[in-house]
Design a protein around this motif. Structure first.
Motif, PDB file in Angstrom:
ATOM      1  N   TYR A  80       0.828  -1.205   0.000  1.00 36.11           N
ATOM      2  CA  TYR A  80       0.000   0.000   0.000  1.00 36.11           C
ATOM      3  C   TYR A  80       0.869   1.264   0.000  1.00 36.11           C
ATOM      4  CZ  TYR A  80      -3.521   3.402   1.436  1.00 36.11           C
ATOM      5  OH  TYR A  80      -4.339   4.495   1.506  1.00 36.11           O
ATOM      6  N   ALA A  81       2.007   1.220   0.720  1.00 30.10           N
ATOM      7  CA  ALA A  81       2.913   2.368   0.754  1.00 30.10           C
ATOM      8  C   ALA A  81       3.472   2.651  -0.643  1.00 30.10           C
ATOM      9  CB  ALA A  81       4.041   2.116   1.750  1.00 30.10           C
ATOM     10  N   VAL A  98      -9.546   1.132  -7.610  1.00 28.57           N
ATOM     11  CA  VAL A  98     -10.550   0.401  -6.838  1.00 28.57           C
ATOM     12  C   VAL A  98     -11.827   0.256  -7.653  1.00 28.57           C
ATOM     13  CG1 VAL A  98     -11.920   0.437  -4.722  1.00 28.57           C
ATOM     14  CG2 VAL A  98      -9.532   1.159  -4.657  1.00 28.57           C
ATOM     15  N   MET A  99     -12.230   1.314  -8.346  1.00 28.18           N
ATOM     16  CA  MET A  99     -13.438   1.264  -9.160  1.00 28.18           C
ATOM     17  C   MET A  99     -13.323   0.216 -10.256  1.00 28.18           C
ATOM     18  SD  MET A  99     -16.441   2.475  -9.712  1.00 28.18           S
ATOM     19  CE  MET A  99     -17.671   2.602 -11.006  1.00 28.18           C
ATOM     20  N   GLY A 100     -12.171   0.157 -10.897  1.00 28.36           N
ATOM     21  CA  GLY A 100     -11.982  -0.827 -11.960  1.00 28.36           C
ATOM     22  C   GLY A 100     -12.066  -2.255 -11.445  1.00 28.36           C
ATOM     23  N   VAL A 101     -11.460  -2.503 -10.269  1.00 30.46           N
ATOM     24  CA  VAL A 101     -11.509  -3.865  -9.711  1.00 30.46           C
ATOM     25  C   VAL A 101     -12.942  -4.243  -9.363  1.00 30.46           C
ATOM     26  CG1 VAL A 101     -10.801  -5.278  -7.763  1.00 30.46           C
ATOM     27  CG2 VAL A 101      -9.138  -3.760  -8.860  1.00 30.46           C
ATOM     28  N   ILE A 102     -13.680  -3.336  -8.709  1.00 28.40           N
ATOM     29  CA  ILE A 102     -15.046  -3.653  -8.279  1.00 28.40           C
ATOM     30  C   ILE A 102     -15.958  -3.838  -9.491  1.00 28.40           C
ATOM     31  CG2 ILE A 102     -17.053  -2.734  -7.055  1.00 28.40           C
ATOM     32  CD1 ILE A 102     -15.134  -1.376  -5.132  1.00 28.40           C
ATOM     33  N   GLU A 103     -15.876  -2.946 -10.492  1.00 24.16           N
ATOM     34  CA  GLU A 103     -16.721  -3.079 -11.677  1.00 24.16           C
ATOM     35  C   GLU A 103     -16.412  -4.370 -12.433  1.00 24.16           C
ATOM     36  OE1 GLU A 103     -16.329   0.380 -14.068  1.00 24.16           O
ATOM     37  OE2 GLU A 103     -17.816   1.522 -12.936  1.00 24.16           O
ATOM     38  N   GLY A 104     -15.127  -4.670 -12.585  1.00 24.89           N
ATOM     39  CA  GLY A 104     -14.769  -5.867 -13.343  1.00 24.89           C
ATOM     40  C   GLY A 104     -15.280  -7.139 -12.678  1.00 24.89           C
ATOM     41  N   GLU A 105     -15.051  -7.284 -11.387  1.00 28.32           N
ATOM     42  CA  GLU A 105     -15.467  -8.504 -10.711  1.00 28.32           C
ATOM     43  C   GLU A 105     -16.992  -8.590 -10.620  1.00 28.32           C
ATOM     44  OE1 GLU A 105     -13.518 -10.912  -9.974  1.00 28.32           O
ATOM     45  OE2 GLU A 105     -11.746  -9.797 -10.589  1.00 28.32           O
ATOM     46  N   THR A 106     -17.667  -7.437 -10.430  1.00 21.68           N
ATOM     47  CA  THR A 106     -19.132  -7.448 -10.337  1.00 21.68           C
ATOM     48  C   THR A 106     -19.752  -7.837 -11.669  1.00 21.68           C
ATOM     49  OG1 THR A 106     -19.022  -5.713  -8.653  1.00 21.68           O
ATOM     50  CG2 THR A 106     -21.150  -6.095  -9.694  1.00 21.68           C
ATOM     51  N   ARG A 107     -19.225  -7.309 -12.764  1.00 22.44           N
ATOM     52  CA  ARG A 107     -19.777  -7.644 -14.067  1.00 22.44           C
ATOM     53  C   ARG A 107     -19.560  -9.105 -14.414  1.00 22.44           C
ATOM     54  NH1 ARG A 107     -17.500  -2.223 -17.128  1.00 22.44           N
ATOM     55  NH2 ARG A 107     -19.130  -0.784 -16.361  1.00 22.44           N
ATOM     56  N   GLN A 134     -11.943  -8.750  -2.907  1.00 24.51           N
ATOM     57  CA  GLN A 134     -10.857  -8.840  -1.920  1.00 24.51           C
ATOM     58  C   GLN A 134      -9.660  -9.594  -2.480  1.00 24.51           C
ATOM     59  OE1 GLN A 134     -10.552  -7.541   1.474  1.00 24.51           O
ATOM     60  NE2 GLN A 134      -8.552  -8.055   0.692  1.00 24.51           N
ATOM     61  N   LEU A 135      -9.943 -10.629  -3.283  1.00 27.79           N
ATOM     62  CA  LEU A 135      -8.853 -11.409  -3.873  1.00 27.79           C
ATOM     63  C   LEU A 135      -8.004 -10.541  -4.791  1.00 27.79           C
ATOM     64  CD1 LEU A 135      -7.652 -14.257  -4.097  1.00 27.79           C
ATOM     65  CD2 LEU A 135      -9.162 -14.655  -6.029  1.00 27.79           C
ATOM     66  N   GLU A 136      -8.619  -9.632  -5.529  1.00 26.20           N
ATOM     67  CA  GLU A 136      -7.870  -8.762  -6.431  1.00 26.20           C
ATOM     68  C   GLU A 136      -7.160  -7.637  -5.680  1.00 26.20           C
ATOM     69  OE1 GLU A 136      -7.304  -9.127  -9.606  1.00 26.20           O
ATOM     70  OE2 GLU A 136      -8.431 -11.007  -9.649  1.00 26.20           O
ATOM     71  N   LEU A 137      -7.768  -7.146  -4.590  1.00 26.46           N
ATOM     72  CA  LEU A 137      -7.168  -6.031  -3.853  1.00 26.46           C
ATOM     73  C   LEU A 137      -5.987  -6.466  -2.996  1.00 26.46           C
ATOM     74  CD1 LEU A 137     -10.316  -4.022  -2.673  1.00 26.46           C
ATOM     75  CD2 LEU A 137      -8.783  -3.505  -4.562  1.00 26.46           C
ATOM     76  N   ASN A 138      -5.824  -7.763  -2.779  1.00 28.23           N
ATOM     77  CA  ASN A 138      -4.702  -8.241  -1.954  1.00 28.23           C
ATOM     78  C   ASN A 138      -3.354  -7.872  -2.572  1.00 28.23           C
ATOM     79  OD1 ASN A 138      -6.247  -9.346   0.078  1.00 28.23           O
ATOM     80  ND2 ASN A 138      -6.386 -11.355  -0.894  1.00 28.23           N
ATOM     81  N   GLN A 139      -3.297  -7.810  -3.903  1.00 25.75           N
ATOM     82  CA  GLN A 139      -2.020  -7.505  -4.558  1.00 25.75           C
ATOM     83  C   GLN A 139      -1.622  -6.042  -4.406  1.00 25.75           C
ATOM     84  OE1 GLN A 139      -2.327  -8.085  -8.794  1.00 25.75           O
ATOM     85  NE2 GLN A 139      -4.503  -7.508  -8.805  1.00 25.75           N
ATOM     86  N   PHE A 140      -2.565  -5.191  -3.929  1.00 27.57           N
ATOM     87  CA  PHE A 140      -2.245  -3.789  -3.666  1.00 27.57           C
ATOM     88  C   PHE A 140      -2.176  -3.494  -2.168  1.00 27.57           C
ATOM     89  CE2 PHE A 140      -4.702  -3.938  -7.664  1.00 27.57           C
ATOM     90  CZ  PHE A 140      -3.714  -3.511  -8.541  1.00 27.57           C
ATOM     91  N   GLY A 141      -2.275  -4.523  -1.322  1.00 29.14           N
ATOM     92  CA  GLY A 141      -2.210  -4.335   0.119  1.00 29.14           C
ATOM     93  C   GLY A 141      -3.463  -3.726   0.704  1.00 29.14           C
ATOM     94  N   LEU A 142      -4.619  -3.796  -0.002  1.00 27.48           N
ATOM     95  CA  LEU A 142      -5.860  -3.211   0.470  1.00 27.48           C
ATOM     96  C   LEU A 142      -6.770  -4.286   1.040  1.00 27.48           C
ATOM     97  CD1 LEU A 142      -6.548  -0.738  -2.475  1.00 27.48           C
ATOM     98  CD2 LEU A 142      -5.762  -0.153  -0.169  1.00 27.48           C
TER      99      LEU A 142
END
Length: 485
Positions: A80-81, A98-107, A134-142
């Motif tokens: 994240y840093a 974040v928007m791209g990850v959420i839209e992609g996985e939701t679609r 959450q699985l996609e955000l792990n690679q950004f430390g979120l």
């Protein structure tokens, strides 16, 4: 410069003496180092995600995600840093990510489900979206701290949910009308059934009432007799209890009178005992006063005598201490001398042991070298005979004199038995002649050679009989038949 981060902040330091990124709450920042302060508190991201179901029906999914770095994991905090070191977390970069990850996985998830499955399984759909994002955000430390998926909304021009709501309302209204008609029908039928049941129950109640009245009258007479009997029994029990109470009252009065008399006697005796105790205390105080007086008179004399004895004892004790110190000093010197002698002896033994160990090591090295040389020699011999183990064994037995030793042992054994043996010194008809066991006869040098060759076949045969080993083919072959006389 000394940098300090806030309660919900961290310092990300890079540059001189730092390989990658160093995180800290407070740190001195040296020249050629760069420090970026970033916030780790979660942030709310509100989106209206447009997706399409498996039936190709578009819809809008309003959602609010509370996302922030995972502060309990150092690796996630490092990721994240690195993400926010060059971009503020409120900037469009992090928001678009974040928007791209959420839209992609939701679609992707919505495309695999029907509209009915999405609408009816909102909780399950929310959990699946949460897990995939959450699985996609792990690679950004979120980390997603909270996800709130609101009610699905129609896309303008596609009123699926509106029509679905109108359908549900109409179905509910029609069902209500049907229910009202059924209720009226059931009410009319129920009223007629109730009238018939009322008449039937009235006749039944009249008959049962007559039977019940007769039964109640008989039970009333029985109950009256039973109550009169119980009243008489109760009266007798109460009279007996009154008599028993009177007797107990008489006993208690007698006990109370006795206790009062005993209390008077005990009080009189207690006064006498108290007077005697007080008189005893007075006598004790008089005796103590006299004792203290005598003690004061004798104390001065005892103190003077004690001081004299203490001085004499101290003088004797000082003399004894000096004598003991002299003896202790002499013993210490002797102990030091013995220790020095023991150390010298120990050093000599250690040197001797080291010399012996060195000798043993050299001897072991010599034996090892000898064994290696023998192994090398045996290997060369085995190679020379073409890998034939039997030939190598026979050669080594001849070279080491094994056949000679065996023959010597056999001759010694036979000599101990003292047999009478005739040995051929030459083959019959060879012109060499025949000898006896005592070595008689003559024939010159050829006779000696003939005797040696004539003795070799029985020797080899004896070795073969006793050990099972046959001579090499280049030396001799065992006779198939030979005679001894």
């Amino acid at each position: 410069m000394y940098k300090v981060a806030g309660p919900s902040e961290y310092l990300a330091i890079t540059g001189l003496f730092i390989d990658d990124v160093k995180l800290a709450k407070k740190k001195y920042v040296y020249p050629f180092q760069k420090c970026v302060k970033f916030d780790i508190s979660p942030v709310n991201y509100e989106f209206n995600v447009q997706a399409m179901s498996a039936e190709k029906l578009p819809f809008v999914l309003p959602a609010v995600f509370t996302i922030g770095p995972r502060v309990d994991d150092h690796d996630s905090l490092m990721l994240y840093a690195k993400l926010v070191s060059s971009h503020d977390r409120h900037s469009n970069h992090v928001n678009d990510l974040v928007m791209g990850v959420i839209e992609g996985e939701t679609r992707v998830l919505a495309a695999s489900m029907t509209m009915d499955e999405i609408f009816r399984g909102t909780k399950q759909f929310k959990q699946q979206v949460f897990d995939q994002v959450q699985l996609e955000l792990n690679q950004f430390g979120l980390h997603i701290y909270n996800a709130n998926v609101k009610q699905l909304v129609d896309v303008p021009g596609h009123e699926y949910f509106s029509y679905l709501g109108q359908k549900t309302q109409m179905e509910a209204a029609n069902q209500a009308k049907v229910d009202v008609s059924e209720a009226k029908m059931k009410g009319a039928i129920g009223a007629k059934e109730r009238e018939g049941l009322t008449l039937q129950n009235a006749a039944k109640v009249d008959a049962e009432s007559k039977i019940m009245a007769t039964r109640r009258q008989g039970e009333g007479n029985k109950e009256e007799i039973r109550i009169e009997t119980e009243v008489q029994i109760y009266k007798n029990q109460r009279d007996a209890e009154v008599e028993q109470a009177n007797a107990e009252l008489t006993k208690k009065k007698a006990m109370w009178s006795q206790s009062a008399r005993m209390a008077e006697v005990e009080a009189h005796k207690a006064v006498s005992i108290r007077e005697a105790a007080l008189q005893m205390e007075v006598e004790k105080q008089n005796a103590l006063t006299m004792t203290e007086k005598l003690r004061a008179q004798d104390l001065s004399k005892a103190n003077i005598e004690y001081d004299i004895q203490v001085q004499e004892t101290n003088t004797k004790l000082y003399a004894k201490q000096k004598a003991a110190e002299a003896v202790l000093f002499e013993a210490q010197k002797k102990a030091e001398a013995q220790k020095a002698s023991a150390d010298a002896d120990l050093y000599a033994r250690q040197r001797a042991a080291e010399a012996e160990l060195y000798s043993k090591l050299k001897e072991a090295e010599g034996m090892t070298a000898l064994a290696q040389a023998q192994a090398f020699s045996v290997g060369n011999l085995l190679k020379q005979v073409g890998g034939n183990y039997s030939s190598l064994r026979d050669y080594l037995m001849i070279y080491n004199g094994t056949y000679k030793d065996v023959a010597q042992l056999n001759s010694d054994a036979v000599r101990g038995l003292q047999p009478k043996i005739n040995i051929w010194t030459g083959a019959p008809g060879n012109g060499v002649g025949e000898g006896s066991s005592n070595g008689g006869g003559s024939g010159g040098a050829l006779k000696e050679i003939a005797g040696l060759y004539g003795m070799l076949p029985p020797l080899l045969q004896t070795v073969n009989d006793q050990t099972g080993m046959r001579p090499p083919s280049w030396l001799a072959t065992l006779p198939t038949d030979y005679s001894t006389n």
